[in-house]
Design a protein around this motif. Structure first.
Motif, PDB file in Angstrom:
ATOM      1  N   THR A  50       0.903  -0.858   0.018  1.00 37.88           N
ATOM      2  CA  THR A  50      -0.286   0.047   0.103  1.00 37.88           C
ATOM      3  C   THR A  50       0.634   1.670  -0.122  1.00 37.88           C
ATOM      4  OG1 THR A  50      -1.385  -0.876   1.779  1.00 37.88           O
ATOM      5  CG2 THR A  50      -1.649   1.725   1.304  1.00 37.88           C
ATOM      6  N   THR A  52       1.090   5.726  -0.659  1.00 40.64           N
ATOM      7  CA  THR A  52       0.728   7.092  -0.387  1.00 40.64           C
ATOM      8  C   THR A  52       0.523   7.604  -1.444  1.00 40.64           C
ATOM      9  OG1 THR A  52       0.321   6.814   2.283  1.00 40.64           O
ATOM     10  CG2 THR A  52       0.249   8.491   0.800  1.00 40.64           C
ATOM     11  N   ASP A  53       0.003   8.112  -2.167  1.00 42.88           N
ATOM     12  CA  ASP A  53      -0.039   9.214  -3.476  1.00 42.88           C
ATOM     13  C   ASP A  53      -0.908  10.464  -3.330  1.00 42.88           C
ATOM     14  OD1 ASP A  53       0.637  10.404  -6.003  1.00 42.88           O
ATOM     15  OD2 ASP A  53      -1.268   9.546  -7.092  1.00 42.88           O
ATOM     16  N   GLY A  55      -1.083  11.784  -0.396  1.00 37.19           N
ATOM     17  CA  GLY A  55      -1.828  11.773   0.588  1.00 37.19           C
ATOM     18  C   GLY A  55      -3.608  10.612   0.778  1.00 37.19           C
ATOM     19  N   GLN A  56      -3.742  10.157   0.006  1.00 35.00           N
ATOM     20  CA  GLN A  56      -4.443   8.689  -0.889  1.00 35.00           C
ATOM     21  C   GLN A  56      -3.847   7.737  -0.508  1.00 35.00           C
ATOM     22  OE1 GLN A  56      -7.683  10.283  -3.433  1.00 35.00           O
ATOM     23  NE2 GLN A  56      -7.057  11.603  -3.147  1.00 35.00           N
ATOM     24  N   GLU A  57      -4.006   7.095  -0.259  1.00 37.24           N
ATOM     25  CA  GLU A  57      -3.651   5.145  -0.235  1.00 37.24           C
ATOM     26  C   GLU A  57      -4.271   4.888  -1.196  1.00 37.24           C
ATOM     27  OE1 GLU A  57      -6.030   2.515   2.768  1.00 37.24           O
ATOM     28  OE2 GLU A  57      -3.803   3.504   4.467  1.00 37.24           O
TER      29      GLU A  57
END
Length: 68
Positions: A50, A52-53, A55-57
């Protein structure tokens, strides 16, 4: 576009990457997108991590092309 159409579109991408000599193929998928996760698994990818891009997983799936 249904799942079978997505699978049919991804297989040629995998095969093309193989012909180009790519070593790995990855898919970066929103964790809640179960349809895309199933398609990635159907063409031989497995969950790797997993990330983070912005701030989104994101779920990262992939495989070594030579072994797929």
């Amino acid at each position: 576009m249904d799942r079978l159409e997505r699978e049919d579109e991804l297989r040629p991408c995998r095969d093309y990457a193989r012909r180009l000599g790519a070593i790995r193929l990855v898919a970066i998928i929103h964790p809640e997108n179960t349809a895309s996760r199933r398609v990635a698994e159907k063409i031989g990818m497995s969950f790797e991590l997993t990330a983070t891009d912005g701030g989104q997983e994101r779920s990262v799936f992939g495989f070594d092309i030579a072994s797929a």
